[in-house]
Write a protein that holds these residues in place. Structure first.
Motif, PDB file in Angstrom:
ATOM      1  N   GLY A  52       0.845  -1.196   0.000  1.00 33.70           N
ATOM      2  CA  GLY A  52       0.000   0.000   0.000  1.00 33.70           C
ATOM      3  C   GLY A  52       0.872   1.234   0.000  1.00 33.70           C
ATOM      4  O   GLY A  52       2.100   1.133   0.064  1.00 33.70           O
ATOM      5  N   GLU A  53       0.225   2.397  -0.079  1.00 32.80           N
ATOM      6  CA  GLU A  53       0.995   3.641  -0.069  1.00 32.80           C
ATOM      7  C   GLU A  53       1.004   4.270   1.325  1.00 32.80           C
ATOM      8  O   GLU A  53       1.290   5.440   1.495  1.00 32.80           O
ATOM      9  CB  GLU A  53       0.425   4.628  -1.117  1.00 32.80           C
ATOM     10  CG  GLU A  53       0.749   4.189  -2.529  1.00 32.80           C
ATOM     11  CD  GLU A  53       0.000   4.948  -3.611  1.00 32.80           C
ATOM     12  OE1 GLU A  53      -0.897   5.751  -3.265  1.00 32.80           O
ATOM     13  OE2 GLU A  53       0.299   4.730  -4.794  1.00 32.80           O
ATOM     14  N   GLY A  54       0.637   3.448   2.340  1.00 36.77           N
ATOM     15  CA  GLY A  54       0.590   3.958   3.711  1.00 36.77           C
ATOM     16  C   GLY A  54       1.960   3.875   4.370  1.00 36.77           C
ATOM     17  O   GLY A  54       2.979   3.816   3.694  1.00 36.77           O
ATOM     18  N   GLY A  55       1.962   3.848   5.698  1.00 39.11           N
ATOM     19  CA  GLY A  55       3.224   3.784   6.430  1.00 39.11           C
ATOM     20  C   GLY A  55       3.792   5.173   6.609  1.00 39.11           C
ATOM     21  O   GLY A  55       3.462   6.084   5.853  1.00 39.11           O
ATOM     22  N   ALA A  56       4.677   5.308   7.609  1.00 41.50           N
ATOM     23  CA  ALA A  56       5.193   6.641   7.927  1.00 41.50           C
ATOM     24  C   ALA A  56       6.041   7.213   6.802  1.00 41.50           C
ATOM     25  O   ALA A  56       6.101   8.414   6.594  1.00 41.50           O
ATOM     26  CB  ALA A  56       5.998   6.580   9.213  1.00 41.50           C
TER      27      ALA A  56
END
Ligand SMILES: Nc1nc2c(ncn2[C@@H]2O[C@H](COP(=O)(O)OP(=O)(O)OP(=O)(O)O)[C@@H](O)[C@H]2O)c(=O)[nH]1
Ligand SMILES: [Mg+2]
Length: 457
Positions: A52-56
Protein backbone atom coordinates in the motif's frame (compact mmCIF):
# COMPACT_ATOMS: atom_id res chain seq x y z
CA UNK A 1 7.00 29.27 -7.18
CA UNK A 2 9.69 26.69 -6.69
CA UNK A 3 13.30 27.57 -7.50
CA UNK A 4 14.10 25.26 -10.41
CA UNK A 5 17.55 26.27 -11.61
CA UNK A 6 19.21 22.98 -12.64
CA UNK A 7 17.54 20.98 -9.91
CA UNK A 8 18.36 17.29 -10.07
CA UNK A 9 15.38 15.10 -9.36
CA UNK A 10 15.20 11.49 -8.27
CA UNK A 11 11.89 9.80 -9.07
CA UNK A 12 10.42 7.19 -6.75
CA UNK A 13 7.64 4.79 -7.70
CA UNK A 14 5.63 2.55 -5.43
CA UNK A 15 4.46 -0.64 -7.08
CA UNK A 16 1.21 -1.82 -5.58
CA UNK A 17 -0.08 -5.37 -5.87
CA UNK A 18 -1.81 -6.04 -9.20
CA UNK A 19 0.17 -3.29 -10.93
CA UNK A 20 2.62 -4.70 -13.44
CA UNK A 21 6.18 -3.55 -14.10
CA UNK A 22 5.28 -1.93 -17.42
CA UNK A 23 2.62 0.25 -15.82
CA UNK A 24 5.01 1.37 -13.08
CA UNK A 25 7.69 2.18 -15.64
CA UNK A 26 5.37 4.11 -17.93
CA UNK A 27 3.92 6.02 -15.01
CA UNK A 28 7.46 6.92 -13.90
CA UNK A 29 8.35 7.95 -17.45
CA UNK A 30 5.31 10.21 -17.46
CA UNK A 31 6.32 11.64 -14.08
CA UNK A 32 9.72 12.29 -15.65
CA UNK A 33 8.06 14.35 -18.40
CA UNK A 34 6.06 16.25 -15.80
CA UNK A 35 9.22 16.96 -13.84
CA UNK A 36 11.02 18.06 -17.03
CA UNK A 37 8.14 20.39 -17.77
CA UNK A 38 8.95 22.07 -14.46
CA UNK A 39 12.56 22.42 -15.58
CA UNK A 40 14.15 19.74 -13.38
CA UNK A 41 16.63 17.17 -14.68
CA UNK A 42 15.86 13.58 -13.82
CA UNK A 43 19.02 11.93 -12.50
CA UNK A 44 17.57 8.57 -11.52
CA UNK A 45 14.53 6.51 -10.72
CA UNK A 46 13.83 3.81 -8.19
CA UNK A 47 10.76 1.86 -7.22
CA UNK A 48 9.67 -0.58 -4.59
CA UNK A 49 6.93 -3.17 -4.37
CA UNK A 50 4.64 -2.37 -1.45
CA UNK A 51 1.26 -3.57 -0.32
CA UNK A 52 0.00 0.00 0.00
CA UNK A 53 0.99 3.64 -0.07
CA UNK A 54 0.59 3.96 3.71
CA UNK A 55 3.22 3.78 6.43
CA UNK A 56 5.19 6.64 7.93
CA UNK A 57 7.61 6.83 5.00
CA UNK A 58 5.83 4.82 2.26
CA UNK A 59 9.10 2.97 1.62
CA UNK A 60 10.68 0.31 3.80
CA UNK A 61 13.67 1.12 5.99
CA UNK A 62 16.26 -0.31 3.62
CA UNK A 63 14.85 1.47 0.62
CA UNK A 64 14.75 4.69 2.58
CA UNK A 65 18.47 4.35 3.31
CA UNK A 66 19.11 3.73 -0.37
CA UNK A 67 17.10 6.84 -1.22
CA UNK A 68 19.09 8.91 1.26
CA UNK A 69 22.33 7.90 -0.47
CA UNK A 70 21.13 9.90 -3.47
CA UNK A 71 20.38 12.98 -1.42
CA UNK A 72 22.97 12.84 1.34
CA UNK A 73 20.30 12.71 4.06
CA UNK A 74 20.40 10.61 7.27
CA UNK A 75 18.25 7.80 5.82
CA UNK A 76 15.92 7.59 8.79
CA UNK A 77 13.33 9.78 10.45
CA UNK A 78 14.51 11.19 13.75
CA UNK A 79 11.00 11.17 15.21
CA UNK A 80 8.59 9.76 12.71
CA UNK A 81 5.14 11.31 12.61
CA UNK A 82 3.10 8.17 12.96
CA UNK A 83 0.44 7.61 10.39
CA UNK A 84 -2.88 7.11 12.13
CA UNK A 85 -3.45 3.48 13.07
CA UNK A 86 -6.46 1.96 11.48
CA UNK A 87 -8.33 -1.29 12.13
CA UNK A 88 -6.11 -3.29 9.85
CA UNK A 89 -3.01 -1.93 11.58
CA UNK A 90 -1.80 -5.25 12.94
CA UNK A 91 -2.16 -6.97 9.62
CA UNK A 92 -0.39 -4.06 8.04
CA UNK A 93 2.54 -4.31 10.45
CA UNK A 94 2.91 -8.03 9.74
CA UNK A 95 2.90 -7.37 6.02
CA UNK A 96 5.43 -4.63 6.50
CA UNK A 97 7.81 -6.98 8.25
CA UNK A 98 7.69 -9.41 5.36
CA UNK A 99 8.21 -6.53 2.96
CA UNK A 100 11.24 -5.33 4.88
CA UNK A 101 12.83 -8.77 4.79
CA UNK A 102 12.21 -9.04 1.04
CA UNK A 103 13.59 -5.60 0.63
CA UNK A 104 16.85 -6.37 2.46
CA UNK A 105 17.35 -9.24 0.02
CA UNK A 106 16.57 -6.98 -2.91
CA UNK A 107 18.94 -4.32 -1.63
CA UNK A 108 21.91 -6.64 -1.61
CA UNK A 109 21.56 -7.25 -5.30
CA UNK A 110 21.15 -3.58 -6.11
CA UNK A 111 23.78 -2.01 -3.89
CA UNK A 112 26.56 -2.01 -6.45
CA UNK A 113 24.66 0.42 -8.70
CA UNK A 114 26.26 3.77 -9.40
CA UNK A 115 24.55 6.45 -7.34
CA UNK A 116 24.37 10.07 -8.40
CA UNK A 117 23.39 13.20 -6.61
CA UNK A 118 19.82 14.42 -6.30
CA UNK A 119 18.63 17.60 -4.68
CA UNK A 120 14.95 16.92 -4.96
CA UNK A 121 12.85 13.76 -4.64
CA UNK A 122 9.56 13.22 -6.42
CA UNK A 123 7.19 10.42 -5.47
CA UNK A 124 4.84 9.03 -8.09
CA UNK A 125 1.91 8.87 -5.70
CA UNK A 126 0.09 11.21 -3.37
CA UNK A 127 1.84 11.64 -0.02
CA UNK A 128 0.05 12.63 3.15
CA UNK A 129 1.40 15.73 4.91
CA UNK A 130 3.06 13.58 7.59
CA UNK A 131 4.65 11.22 5.06
CA UNK A 132 6.00 14.24 3.25
CA UNK A 133 7.52 15.61 6.44
CA UNK A 134 9.06 12.26 7.38
CA UNK A 135 10.54 11.79 3.93
CA UNK A 136 12.04 15.28 3.94
CA UNK A 137 13.59 14.59 7.30
CA UNK A 138 15.09 11.28 6.10
CA UNK A 139 16.37 12.62 2.80
CA UNK A 140 17.34 16.12 3.87
CA UNK A 141 15.92 17.58 0.65
CA UNK A 142 12.58 18.86 -0.63
CA UNK A 143 10.15 16.08 -1.46
CA UNK A 144 7.29 16.41 -3.90
CA UNK A 145 4.50 14.09 -4.81
CA UNK A 146 2.82 13.72 -8.19
CA UNK A 147 -0.03 15.95 -7.09
CA UNK A 148 2.34 18.72 -6.04
CA UNK A 149 4.13 18.57 -9.38
CA UNK A 150 0.92 18.68 -11.40
CA UNK A 151 -0.44 21.55 -9.34
CA UNK A 152 2.81 23.46 -9.83
CA UNK A 153 2.65 22.98 -13.62
CA UNK A 154 -0.94 24.10 -13.65
CA UNK A 155 -0.08 27.23 -11.70
CA UNK A 156 2.69 28.11 -14.11
CA UNK A 157 0.65 27.50 -17.25
CA UNK A 158 -2.65 29.05 -16.19
CA UNK A 159 -3.21 32.20 -18.20
CA UNK A 160 -6.80 33.30 -18.16
CA UNK A 161 -8.42 34.64 -15.04
CA UNK A 162 -10.67 31.59 -14.69
CA UNK A 163 -7.82 29.10 -14.97
CA UNK A 164 -5.72 31.09 -12.52
CA UNK A 165 -8.52 31.16 -9.95
CA UNK A 166 -9.21 27.45 -10.35
CA UNK A 167 -5.58 26.49 -10.02
CA UNK A 168 -5.05 28.76 -7.05
CA UNK A 169 -7.95 27.14 -5.20
CA UNK A 170 -6.57 23.66 -5.89
CA UNK A 171 -3.10 24.79 -4.85
CA UNK A 172 -4.25 26.30 -1.58
CA UNK A 173 -6.28 23.20 -0.76
CA UNK A 174 -3.15 21.17 -1.33
CA UNK A 175 -0.88 23.49 0.62
CA UNK A 176 -3.07 24.10 3.69
CA UNK A 177 -2.51 20.78 5.49
CA UNK A 178 1.17 20.78 4.52
CA UNK A 179 2.09 24.00 6.22
CA UNK A 180 4.70 23.55 8.92
CA UNK A 181 5.42 25.43 12.09
CA UNK A 182 8.80 26.55 10.85
CA UNK A 183 9.48 27.59 7.31
CA UNK A 184 5.91 26.73 6.47
CA UNK A 185 5.71 29.23 3.70
CA UNK A 186 8.81 28.09 1.92
CA UNK A 187 8.89 25.83 -1.09
CA UNK A 188 5.49 24.46 -1.95
CA UNK A 189 3.75 26.77 0.50
CA UNK A 190 5.34 29.91 -0.93
CA UNK A 191 3.50 32.84 -2.35
CA UNK A 192 0.24 32.42 -0.49
CA UNK A 193 -0.60 36.03 -0.15
CA UNK A 194 2.63 36.63 1.78
CA UNK A 195 3.00 36.14 5.48
CA UNK A 196 2.26 39.15 7.63
CA UNK A 197 3.90 40.04 10.93
CA UNK A 198 2.59 38.02 13.87
CA UNK A 199 0.93 35.51 11.60
CA UNK A 200 3.52 32.82 11.77
CA UNK A 201 1.55 30.10 13.49
CA UNK A 202 0.10 27.24 11.51
CA UNK A 203 -3.41 28.01 12.70
CA UNK A 204 -3.33 31.57 11.47
CA UNK A 205 -1.86 30.53 8.16
CA UNK A 206 -4.52 27.90 7.70
CA UNK A 207 -7.31 30.32 8.57
CA UNK A 208 -5.96 32.83 6.09
CA UNK A 209 -5.85 30.16 3.45
CA UNK A 210 -9.44 29.14 4.12
CA UNK A 211 -10.55 32.77 3.84
CA UNK A 212 -8.60 33.22 0.65
CA UNK A 213 -10.17 30.10 -0.85
CA UNK A 214 -13.61 31.51 -0.04
CA UNK A 215 -12.76 34.78 -1.80
CA UNK A 216 -11.42 33.00 -4.85
CA UNK A 217 -14.50 30.80 -5.06
CA UNK A 218 -16.76 33.84 -4.95
CA UNK A 219 -14.78 35.46 -7.76
CA UNK A 220 -14.99 32.29 -9.78
CA UNK A 221 -18.76 32.06 -9.30
CA UNK A 222 -19.17 35.59 -10.61
CA UNK A 223 -17.21 34.71 -13.75
CA UNK A 224 -19.10 31.44 -14.18
CA UNK A 225 -22.41 33.31 -14.27
CA UNK A 226 -21.19 35.56 -17.05
CA UNK A 227 -19.80 32.76 -19.14
CA UNK A 228 -22.87 30.58 -18.83
CA UNK A 229 -24.78 33.38 -20.55
CA UNK A 230 -22.16 33.41 -23.26
CA UNK A 231 -22.11 29.66 -23.79
CA UNK A 232 -25.88 29.33 -23.81
CA UNK A 233 -25.86 31.80 -26.68
CA UNK A 234 -23.24 29.65 -28.33
CA UNK A 235 -25.18 26.43 -27.86
CA UNK A 236 -27.36 27.57 -30.78
CA UNK A 237 -24.41 26.85 -33.08
CA UNK A 238 -22.85 23.59 -34.23
CA UNK A 239 -20.02 22.77 -31.90
CA UNK A 240 -17.32 20.17 -31.54
CA UNK A 241 -15.02 19.68 -28.55
CA UNK A 242 -11.52 18.25 -28.71
CA UNK A 243 -10.94 16.03 -25.70
CA UNK A 244 -7.91 13.96 -24.79
CA UNK A 245 -4.83 13.13 -22.81
CA UNK A 246 -2.16 15.77 -22.45
CA UNK A 247 0.17 15.98 -25.47
CA UNK A 248 -2.26 14.07 -27.73
CA UNK A 249 -2.28 16.90 -30.27
CA UNK A 250 -5.58 18.67 -29.55
CA UNK A 251 -4.17 22.18 -29.85
CA UNK A 252 -2.27 21.22 -33.01
CA UNK A 253 -5.51 20.03 -34.54
CA UNK A 254 -7.30 23.16 -33.39
CA UNK A 255 -4.62 25.34 -34.97
CA UNK A 256 -4.67 23.44 -38.22
CA UNK A 257 -8.44 23.44 -38.57
CA UNK A 258 -9.20 26.95 -37.38
CA UNK A 259 -6.11 28.86 -38.45
CA UNK A 260 -5.66 30.14 -34.92
CA UNK A 261 -2.29 30.66 -33.31
CA UNK A 262 -2.97 28.98 -29.98
CA UNK A 263 -0.07 27.41 -28.13
CA UNK A 264 1.21 24.03 -29.22
CA UNK A 265 4.06 22.62 -27.21
CA UNK A 266 5.77 19.36 -26.52
CA UNK A 267 5.06 19.92 -22.87
CA UNK A 268 2.50 18.41 -20.59
CA UNK A 269 -0.46 20.65 -19.86
CA UNK A 270 0.37 23.25 -22.46
CA UNK A 271 -3.31 24.19 -22.60
CA UNK A 272 -5.34 24.96 -19.52
CA UNK A 273 -8.12 27.04 -20.96
CA UNK A 274 -10.89 26.29 -23.34
CA UNK A 275 -10.59 28.19 -26.61
CA UNK A 276 -13.43 28.30 -29.11
CA UNK A 277 -12.92 29.10 -32.81
CA UNK A 278 -14.85 28.52 -36.04
CA UNK A 279 -13.48 26.27 -38.77
CA UNK A 280 -11.36 28.21 -41.27
CA UNK A 281 -12.04 28.73 -44.13
CA UNK A 282 -15.46 29.43 -42.76
CA UNK A 283 -17.91 26.67 -43.49
CA UNK A 284 -21.59 26.33 -44.07
CA UNK A 285 -22.93 25.19 -41.79
CA UNK A 286 -20.69 27.11 -39.42
CA UNK A 287 -18.89 24.77 -37.03
CA UNK A 288 -17.17 25.83 -33.81
CA UNK A 289 -14.26 23.88 -32.43
CA UNK A 290 -13.17 24.02 -28.80
CA UNK A 291 -9.78 23.03 -27.41
CA UNK A 292 -9.72 21.85 -23.80
CA UNK A 293 -7.36 21.04 -20.95
CA UNK A 294 -5.61 17.68 -21.27
CA UNK A 295 -6.06 14.71 -18.97
CA UNK A 296 -3.50 12.75 -17.01
CA UNK A 297 -3.43 9.63 -14.88
CA UNK A 298 -3.87 10.21 -11.16
CA UNK A 299 -5.17 13.71 -11.82
CA UNK A 300 -5.48 15.26 -8.37
CA UNK A 301 -9.09 15.26 -7.34
CA UNK A 302 -9.07 18.94 -6.56
CA UNK A 303 -7.99 19.71 -10.07
CA UNK A 304 -10.72 17.57 -11.58
CA UNK A 305 -13.18 19.63 -9.57
CA UNK A 306 -11.51 22.87 -10.57
CA UNK A 307 -11.45 22.04 -14.22
CA UNK A 308 -14.95 20.73 -14.30
CA UNK A 309 -16.20 24.15 -15.30
CA UNK A 310 -13.59 24.40 -18.04
CA UNK A 311 -14.74 21.06 -19.37
CA UNK A 312 -18.37 22.05 -18.99
CA UNK A 313 -17.81 24.02 -22.15
CA UNK A 314 -17.22 20.68 -23.84
CA UNK A 315 -20.56 19.49 -22.53
CA UNK A 316 -22.23 22.13 -24.67
CA UNK A 317 -20.82 20.42 -27.73
CA UNK A 318 -22.86 18.40 -30.20
CA UNK A 319 -19.94 16.12 -30.87
CA UNK A 320 -16.86 15.08 -28.87
CA UNK A 321 -13.64 14.20 -30.64
CA UNK A 322 -11.45 11.98 -28.49
CA UNK A 323 -7.93 12.76 -29.68
CA UNK A 324 -5.33 10.10 -28.98
CA UNK A 325 -1.58 9.97 -29.64
CA UNK A 326 -1.62 6.61 -31.39
CA UNK A 327 2.18 6.54 -31.44
CA UNK A 328 2.31 6.34 -27.65
CA UNK A 329 2.37 2.68 -26.57
CA UNK A 330 0.27 3.52 -23.51
CA UNK A 331 -2.49 5.29 -25.41
CA UNK A 332 -5.15 2.72 -24.50
CA UNK A 333 -4.89 3.44 -20.79
CA UNK A 334 -4.72 7.18 -21.55
CA UNK A 335 -7.96 6.88 -23.46
CA UNK A 336 -9.53 4.97 -20.60
CA UNK A 337 -8.55 7.66 -18.09
CA UNK A 338 -9.96 10.33 -20.38
CA UNK A 339 -13.24 8.52 -20.92
CA UNK A 340 -13.64 7.84 -17.20
CA UNK A 341 -13.23 11.48 -16.25
CA UNK A 342 -15.65 12.50 -18.99
CA UNK A 343 -18.11 10.00 -17.63
CA UNK A 344 -17.68 11.50 -14.16
CA UNK A 345 -18.57 14.96 -15.42
CA UNK A 346 -21.64 13.68 -17.19
CA UNK A 347 -20.55 13.22 -20.82
CA UNK A 348 -21.95 9.73 -21.09
CA UNK A 349 -24.26 9.30 -24.02
CA UNK A 350 -22.66 12.12 -26.03
CA UNK A 351 -21.98 11.51 -29.69
CA UNK A 352 -18.26 11.01 -30.11
CA UNK A 353 -15.57 9.92 -32.55
CA UNK A 354 -12.19 8.44 -31.82
CA UNK A 355 -9.30 10.22 -33.56
CA UNK A 356 -6.05 8.26 -33.73
CA UNK A 357 -3.55 11.07 -34.23
CA UNK A 358 0.17 11.17 -35.14
CA UNK A 359 -0.30 8.50 -37.78
CA UNK A 360 2.88 9.85 -39.43
CA UNK A 361 4.79 8.16 -36.62
CA UNK A 362 3.22 4.74 -37.22
CA UNK A 363 4.39 2.02 -39.56
CA UNK A 364 2.04 0.48 -42.13
CA UNK A 365 1.82 -2.66 -40.04
CA UNK A 366 0.81 -0.75 -36.89
CA UNK A 367 -1.91 1.01 -38.83
CA UNK A 368 -3.32 -2.29 -40.11
CA UNK A 369 -3.45 -3.69 -36.60
CA UNK A 370 -4.99 -0.54 -35.18
CA UNK A 371 -7.61 -0.48 -37.92
CA UNK A 372 -8.63 -3.98 -36.94
CA UNK A 373 -8.75 -2.99 -33.27
CA UNK A 374 -10.56 0.33 -33.80
CA UNK A 375 -12.59 -0.10 -36.98
CA UNK A 376 -14.55 3.14 -36.46
CA UNK A 377 -11.61 5.38 -35.62
CA UNK A 378 -10.43 8.23 -37.81
CA UNK A 379 -6.69 8.01 -38.54
CA UNK A 380 -4.92 11.28 -39.03
CA UNK A 381 -1.87 13.43 -38.58
CA UNK A 382 -2.26 17.10 -37.81
CA UNK A 383 0.68 17.62 -40.20
CA UNK A 384 -1.04 16.11 -43.25
CA UNK A 385 -3.30 18.51 -45.09
CA UNK A 386 -5.23 15.66 -46.76
CA UNK A 387 -6.14 14.32 -43.33
CA UNK A 388 -7.29 17.71 -42.16
CA UNK A 389 -9.40 18.16 -45.26
CA UNK A 390 -10.92 14.72 -44.77
CA UNK A 391 -11.79 15.52 -41.15
CA UNK A 392 -13.30 18.84 -42.14
CA UNK A 393 -15.52 17.15 -44.74
CA UNK A 394 -16.51 14.51 -42.23
CA UNK A 395 -17.48 17.16 -39.69
CA UNK A 396 -19.48 19.12 -42.22
CA UNK A 397 -21.17 15.89 -43.26
CA UNK A 398 -22.11 15.24 -39.64
CA UNK A 399 -23.80 18.61 -39.27
CA UNK A 400 -25.39 18.41 -42.68
CA UNK A 401 -27.29 15.34 -41.53
CA UNK A 402 -30.52 17.31 -41.17
CA UNK A 403 -30.07 19.29 -44.36
CA UNK A 404 -31.59 18.78 -47.77
CA UNK A 405 -30.16 19.16 -51.27
CA UNK A 406 -32.07 21.32 -53.73
CA UNK A 407 -31.60 23.21 -56.94
CA UNK A 408 -32.40 26.90 -57.05
CA UNK A 409 -32.86 28.71 -60.33
CA UNK A 410 -32.07 32.34 -59.70
CA UNK A 411 -32.93 34.67 -62.57
CA UNK A 412 -30.23 37.15 -63.50
CA UNK A 413 -32.48 40.07 -62.67
CA UNK A 414 -33.06 39.04 -59.04
CA UNK A 415 -30.67 41.17 -57.01
CA UNK A 416 -28.98 39.90 -53.85
CA UNK A 417 -30.25 36.33 -53.89
CA UNK A 418 -26.98 34.73 -54.97
CA UNK A 419 -25.11 36.54 -52.21
CA UNK A 420 -27.62 35.35 -49.62
CA UNK A 421 -27.34 31.77 -50.87
CA UNK A 422 -23.56 31.84 -50.57
CA UNK A 423 -23.74 33.21 -47.05
CA UNK A 424 -26.39 30.85 -45.75
CA UNK A 425 -26.03 27.60 -47.68
CA UNK A 426 -23.46 25.24 -48.98
CA UNK A 427 -23.16 25.52 -52.76
CA UNK A 428 -22.38 22.17 -54.34
CA UNK A 429 -22.48 23.27 -57.97
CA UNK A 430 -23.52 26.09 -60.27
CA UNK A 431 -24.62 26.15 -63.90
CA UNK A 432 -25.14 29.39 -65.87
CA UNK A 433 -28.12 29.10 -68.25
CA UNK A 434 -30.11 31.47 -70.49
CA UNK A 435 -32.50 32.63 -67.81
CA UNK A 436 -30.29 32.59 -64.77
CA UNK A 437 -27.92 30.62 -62.64
CA UNK A 438 -28.91 27.23 -61.24
CA UNK A 439 -27.30 26.59 -57.88
CA UNK A 440 -27.25 23.14 -56.32
CA UNK A 441 -27.36 23.81 -52.62
CA UNK A 442 -27.46 21.99 -49.33
CA UNK A 443 -29.26 23.73 -46.48
CA UNK A 444 -31.67 23.39 -43.65
CA UNK A 445 -35.26 23.21 -44.99
CA UNK A 446 -36.32 26.31 -43.03
CA UNK A 447 -33.46 28.38 -44.43
CA UNK A 448 -34.41 27.32 -47.97
CA UNK A 449 -38.07 28.16 -47.40
CA UNK A 450 -37.20 31.63 -46.11
CA UNK A 451 -35.02 32.41 -49.10
CA UNK A 452 -37.62 31.19 -51.62
CA UNK A 453 -40.26 33.31 -49.99
CA UNK A 454 -38.06 36.38 -49.86
CA UNK A 455 -37.09 36.33 -53.54
CA UNK A 456 -40.18 34.50 -54.87
CA UNK A 457 -38.08 31.83 -56.57
N1 LIG B 1 4.51 13.60 -35.22
C1 LIG B 1 3.41 14.27 -34.89
N2 LIG B 1 3.44 15.12 -33.83
C2 LIG B 1 2.31 15.79 -33.53
C3 LIG B 1 1.10 15.62 -34.27
N3 LIG B 1 0.15 16.40 -33.72
C4 LIG B 1 0.74 17.04 -32.67
N4 LIG B 1 2.04 16.69 -32.54
C5 LIG B 1 3.01 17.17 -31.54
O1 LIG B 1 2.60 16.72 -30.25
C6 LIG B 1 2.96 17.68 -29.24
C7 LIG B 1 1.76 18.08 -28.41
O2 LIG B 1 0.84 18.77 -29.21
P1 LIG B 1 -0.30 19.73 -28.61
O3 LIG B 1 -1.19 20.05 -29.76
O4 LIG B 1 0.26 20.84 -27.81
O5 LIG B 1 -1.02 18.68 -27.62
P2 LIG B 1 -2.29 18.92 -26.68
O6 LIG B 1 -3.17 17.72 -26.80
O7 LIG B 1 -2.92 20.23 -26.98
O8 LIG B 1 -1.60 18.91 -25.24
P3 LIG B 1 -2.08 19.66 -23.86
O9 LIG B 1 -2.36 21.09 -24.18
O10 LIG B 1 -0.94 19.46 -22.95
O11 LIG B 1 -3.30 18.93 -23.39
C8 LIG B 1 3.57 18.86 -30.01
O12 LIG B 1 4.96 18.73 -29.96
C9 LIG B 1 3.06 18.69 -31.42
O13 LIG B 1 3.91 19.24 -32.39
C10 LIG B 1 1.12 14.71 -35.40
O14 LIG B 1 0.14 14.47 -36.11
N5 LIG B 1 2.30 14.08 -35.64
MG1 LIG C 1 -3.14 21.84 -25.86
Amino acid sequence: MIETAQKKALLVGVQLPRVNDLEVQSSLAELGRLVNTLGFDVVGTMSQKRSGEGGATVLGEGKLRELAKWTGGPGFVASAVKVKKHKAAEKFDAEKEVEDVLEEMEEETESSEEIGQADIVVFDCELSPSQLRNLESATGVTVFDRTGVIIEIFSRHAKTKTARLQVEIARLNYVAPRIRETGGSEGRGGGIGGKGAGESTQELDRRRIRDRIKELKAELDAIANESSVRSSRRSMENSVALIGYTNAGKSSLMRAMTGSDILVADKLFATLDTTVRPLVPESLPKVLLSDTVGFIKKLPHDLVASFKSTLDEALNADLLLYVVDASDPTFRSQLEVTRNVMKEIGAEGYRSWLLLNKRDRLGAEDITLLKAEFPDAVFLSTRESVDLKMLREKLLGFFEGDMVDEELLIPYNVQGAVGDVRRQMRVLGEVYGDRGVTLSVRAKPEVLAKLRARYSI
